[in-house]
Write a protein that holds these residues in place. Structure first.
Motif, PDB file in Angstrom:
ATOM      1  N   SER A  21      78.297  50.637  59.373  1.00  0.00           N
ATOM      2  CA  SER A  21      77.867  51.411  58.211  1.00  0.00           C
ATOM      3  C   SER A  21      77.078  50.511  57.260  1.00  0.00           C
ATOM      4  N   VAL A  22      75.902  50.978  56.833  1.00  0.00           N
ATOM      5  CA  VAL A  22      75.010  50.205  55.965  1.00  0.00           C
ATOM      6  C   VAL A  22      74.864  50.918  54.635  1.00  0.00           C
ATOM      7  N   ASP A  23      74.996  50.144  53.536  1.00  0.00           N
ATOM      8  CA  ASP A  23      74.828  50.687  52.188  1.00  0.00           C
ATOM      9  C   ASP A  23      73.868  49.766  51.438  1.00  0.00           C
ATOM     10  N   ILE A  24      72.688  50.296  51.068  1.00  0.00           N
ATOM     11  CA  ILE A  24      71.637  49.485  50.450  1.00  0.00           C
ATOM     12  C   ILE A  24      72.044  49.093  49.028  1.00  0.00           C
ATOM     13  N   PHE A  38      71.999  44.419  51.495  1.00  0.00           N
ATOM     14  CA  PHE A  38      72.834  45.586  51.768  1.00  0.00           C
ATOM     15  C   PHE A  38      74.223  45.143  52.213  1.00  0.00           C
ATOM     16  N   GLU A  39      75.156  46.077  52.102  1.00  0.00           N
ATOM     17  CA  GLU A  39      76.509  45.884  52.605  1.00  0.00           C
ATOM     18  C   GLU A  39      76.597  46.489  54.003  1.00  0.00           C
ATOM     19  N   GLU A  81      86.362  44.203  58.022  1.00  0.00           N
ATOM     20  CA  GLU A  81      85.219  43.291  58.036  1.00  0.00           C
ATOM     21  C   GLU A  81      84.015  43.933  57.345  1.00  0.00           C
ATOM     22  N   THR A  82      83.666  43.413  56.182  1.00  0.00           N
ATOM     23  CA  THR A  82      82.509  43.901  55.437  1.00  0.00           C
ATOM     24  C   THR A  82      81.617  42.712  55.090  1.00  0.00           C
ATOM     25  N   PHE A  83      80.349  42.817  55.454  1.00  0.00           N
ATOM     26  CA  PHE A  83      79.387  41.752  55.208  1.00  0.00           C
ATOM     27  C   PHE A  83      78.492  42.108  54.025  1.00  0.00           C
ATOM     28  N   GLY A  84      78.048  41.072  53.331  1.00  0.00           N
ATOM     29  CA  GLY A  84      76.912  41.203  52.439  1.00  0.00           C
ATOM     30  C   GLY A  84      75.726  40.551  53.122  1.00  0.00           C
ATOM     31  N   VAL A  85      74.680  41.308  53.388  1.00  0.00           N
ATOM     32  CA  VAL A  85      73.542  40.812  54.171  1.00  0.00           C
ATOM     33  C   VAL A  85      72.318  40.736  53.276  1.00  0.00           C
TER      34      VAL A  85
END
Length: 854
Positions: free
Chosen positions: A307-310, A321-322, A337-341
């Protein structure tokens, strides 16, 4: 758990002066045999030294005896096997290792490696550096003379303990570590084989939140926190097989994994479109799958989506995005697991994560043993995220540089912690013992450590760096700038290695061209290789262009005013690193230009081979033309003979005509024919009619015989097989000795001895009642069978046993197979395959094994 004491180094005082508490755990009691002497080493070091002595051998001076060494990758496998068998008391942690140009995660014991280095320092082991075919330096080890003398003093008990994992069960056969492209196997000469679990990476439960340094943000909302879910990790399990000894822990840990991917303004625009940055409803789920039926109504997808959240973006420069990972985990393992990209047009990709909890450690007291296993998931899952959103062109460039193994590419780790326990000076962490070994688990082989302030520590490693202290997060702009250059450095290393592999492919192509006259299938392989190499060189040149552009536009931050910032700025040496990278990139331009010129030479050489083949074809056409001319002369002679026969036939016809008028018949003058003669000859035109009737009968017989023979002669089935395979000429000769040769033609030149041999198989019962004519064309010098031609008269065969064309092909091939004439080993050209093709072939084999196992 209490801290594990550092490995005991070789003591300065004599063994007899030691106290009882300094004797290693491997020391023997008074009740043991006299051979059990104190070696001055720890129990682990004794066992390690003895194990290496079993796998290596130093020849006696003045002899031609070969020496044996044990390679470092195999030694790492044996160390791991000793740990899991309980013989060696070491810790292990996952580490990215390059094995034959394939990067894999392996459970590496840093303590074991440290003891090996200690044994080398004490001159108990010899070291050897050697280059491999994959252009990587391999370290090998061998027991030294001093080490051999010390091994004699090791107790039998410790030797027997080592035997438990180095010998095949129930034998005295040493196990060898064998790499199959994905796993290590332990094999013995008698056939014993089992898979090592060294590549099975253990999972830990953890909860993380997205983390993007503020210096990379350009507005937008802050990242969301999963701190409220930290308790989920405490109630879960792990699958760690070893009992971990914790030495160093961290508080409030943030992780940034960074890498370089060729980017540009257009690629950023395309990426923003891919994730829907410009749409009314941004983000959503993404998948790396490719839709092959985009016009259909529905599509089925795996639930393991991301899942991507801008958060924020600029159309041509960056996107933040997250990304929340929804992958399946092992039973009982919980991973939130949540990334900040953060991706930018310079090509630097940051994947940030704030560790909320690892196992039962919430926020603080995070073990480096657990953190090392967490980093594996971060590196692997970050590949999946970014590969889902970058363009196909970028994926091809990454697969090219990383030789088809882009999903396992190496990245750099930045670990930021508010506190490190125990807090010591930087020099104390570099103790060549337990503290340094613990740090190696997360940042690789340690290079240097510095105190950038009274409370802040900076430690450099081969795979990343660790910054710990209450002021560590104030240095994020400097650290992110450093990551931009260090990721390019890592990419340049892989690029340079790939360029050497490309040059090796061109050298192999050159050898194939030089032997092109001897191999009938060489020309096709040469053309394929040149086209593939040309494409690779073009893409490598484009990639280098992206690198040079990135080095031009990346800005170097100014030196901070505070003392700690200035100290960190000095240690990172960002400006000097940029200049070095520019020089290396410019140097690569010369290498690429040289590869272009070498490819041009290969094209010219391949053209020569093609022209030689064409010249040989023209010679064959010329020879056929001469044969046609000879046939034309024969036809002229046949026409002359036919003309003579026509004249003879005219004379016979004339004489017969005169005989009809004036001649007499001897039979007719006989008395017994008188009545017949009187009745037939005196009847007007009767004899003429009888003559016509007999003529018709003879004409019919002759015509029927002619048409029947012609019909049978036209029932030929010709099967031509282009074989062009390597053969054993001796076995083919043995096969041909059983046949009756009707025609043989030989042609000799500098490279080939071409033989064209024709025989008729007299065993017509094996061919349905018809004897086929078989023509074999082969190269006697280079052992190649070119063609097999079968001429089979199906109208001479029995109607219910007649062979079809497919059956003829199978029949002749069965006969050749029965004689075992095929040189399969000589036909194998896999060693000459392009490096990328070798990797693709291995991947197919592994996928096939997975399918069979499933």
């Amino acid at each position: 758990m209490p801290p594990k004491p550092p490995p005991t180094k070789k003591p300065d005082k004599k063994p007899e002066e030691e106290d009882d508490d300094t004797i290693s755990s491997g020391s023997v009691t008074e009740s043991e045999s006299e051979e059990d002497e104190d070696t001055g080493l720890t129990e682990n070091q004794n066992r390690l030294l003895y194990m290496i002595s079993l796998y290596s051998h130093k020849s006696a001076p003045g002899t031609d005896e070969k020496e044996t060494w044990v390679r470092k990758p195999a030694l790492v496998v044996l160390l791991y096997e000793g740990v899991v068998s309980g013989v060696l008391d070491f810790d292990y942690a996952p580490m990215s290792v390059l094995i034959e140009n394939r990067r894999v995660w392996m459970n590496v014991s840093q303590e074991g490696k440290s003891d090996v280095e200690f044994l080398r320092e004490e001159e108990l082991l010899n070291g050897l550096q050697i280059s491999s075919k994959s252009f990587q330096t391999i370290t090998c080890f061998q027991i030294s003379e001093k080490g051999s003398e010390l091994v004699k003093r090791i107790s039998r008990k410790e030797k027997e303990a080592v035997h438990e994992f180095v010998y095949a069960k129930g034998t005295r056969e040493l196990l060898s570590a064998v790499w199959d492209g994905r796993h290590y196997y332990l094999c013995s000469e008698s056939g014993y084989k089992r898979r090592s679990t060294i590549t099975d990476i253990e999972d830990v439960s953890y909860v993380s939140s997205a983390y993007i340094p503020q210096c990379l943000r350009y507005g937008g909302r802050p990242t969301l926190s999963n701190a409220h879910r930290a308790h989920e990790s405490a109630s879960s399990v792990d699958n760690i097989r070893d009992e971990l000894d914790e030495v160093i822990t961290l508080n409030s840990v943030s992780i940034i994994v960074a890498e370089y991917i060729p980017f540009g303004a257009n690629q950023i625009v395309q990426l923003n479109n891919n994730v829907g940055s410009t749409e009314r409803v941004q983000g959503g789920f993404i998948s790396p799958a490719v839709d092959n039926n985009a016009a259909d109504t529905r599509i089925e997808m795996s639930p393991e989506l991301t899942s991507v959240d801008i958060l924020d973006f600029t159309l041509t420069n960056h996107i933040n995005f997250e990304a929340e990972i929804n992958f399946h985990n092992a039973s009982g393992v919980v991973q939130v697991e949540t990334f900040g990209v953060s991706l930018n047009a310079e090509g630097t990709c940051f994947y940030g994560m704030q560790v909320e909890a690892v196992m039962d450690r919430i926020k603080d007291n995070v073990s480096l043993d657990h953190l090392s296993r967490l980093l594996v998931g971060v590196q692997q899952d970050s590949c999946v995220i970014v590969d889902s959103i970058i363009s196909q062109y970028q994926r091809e460039l990454m697969q090219l540089v990383f030789l088809g193994d882009a999903s396992s590419r190496n990245k750099v780790n930045l670990i930021i912690a508010n506190e490190i326990t125990p807090h010591m000076t930087a020099e104390e962490y570099m103790d060549k013992g337990e503290y340094e070994n613990e740090l190696k688990q997360v940042i690789g082989d340690t290079k240097a450590a510095y105190d950038i302030s009274e409370h802040d520590t900076l430690i450099f490693g081969s795979h990343g760096l660790l910054v710990a202290g209450p002021n560590s997060r104030h240095h994020e702009p400097l650290l992110c700038a450093y990551l931009q250059f260090i990721t390019i450095d890592i990419f340049l290393q892989n690029y340079f290695a790939r360029l050497w592999i490309l040059n090796d492919d061109m050298v192999t192509t050159n050898k194939i061209i030089e032997h092109g006259e001897r191999d009938p299938r060489a020309l096709g392989r040469i053309r394929y290789r040149i086209c593939k190499l040309a494409k690779d060189i073009i893409q490598l040149e484009e990639t280098l262009g992206y690198l040079l552009e990135a080095l031009e536009i990346i800005e170097i931050p100014p030196e901070p005013p505070e003392q700690a910032g200035r100290s960190l700025y000095e240690r990172l040496e960002i400006a000097g690193m940029r200049n070095q990278l520019v020089r290396r990139a410019v140097d690569l331009k010369k290498n690429i230009a040289g590869s272009h010129r070498q490819l041009d030479v290969l094209r010219e050489m391949s053209a020569v081979v093609s022209e030689s083949r064409m010249f040989a074809l023209n010679e064959s056409v010329d020879m056929n033309t001469k044969r046609m001319c000879t046939l034309q002369v024969s036809n002229e002679k046949a026409a002359t003979s036919l003309q003579n026969l026509q004249m003879l036939f005219s004379g016979i016809l004339a004489f017969d005509f005169l005989d009809r008028i004036t001649g007499e018949w001897t039979v007719v003058s006989q008395a017994w024919m008188a009545s017949f003669t009187t009745s037939v000859l005196e009847t007007p035109a009767l004899w003429f009619l009888i003559s016509l009737f007999v003529w018709a009968i003879f004409s019919y017989i002759v015509y029927h015989f002619y048409t029947t023979s012609n019909y049978i002669a036209q029932g030929i089935t010709t099967v031509r097989l282009k074989v062009r395979k390597k053969i054993f000429v001796d076995k083919l000769r043995m096969f041909l000795k059983t046949k009756v040769h009707t025609f043989e033609e030989r042609q000799y030149d500098d490279y080939n001895d071409t033989v064209k041999l024709t025989y008729t198989d007299n065993l017509k019962q094996d061919w349905g009642g018809s004897k086929p004519t078989i023509i074999l064309e082969f190269d006697e010098k280079n052992s190649y069978l070119f063609t097999v031609t079968v001429q089979y008269n199906r109208r001479l065969a029995k109607r219910n046993l007649v062979f079809t064309a497919d059956e003829l092909r199978e029949k002749i091939m069965d006969e050749l197979n029965a004689m075992d004439i095929w040189d399969v080993k000589g036909e194998d050209r896999s060693s000459e395959d392009l490096a990328a093709d070798k990797r693709a072939y291995i991947e197919k084999l592994l996928e096939r094994e997975d399918d069979e196992a499933a």
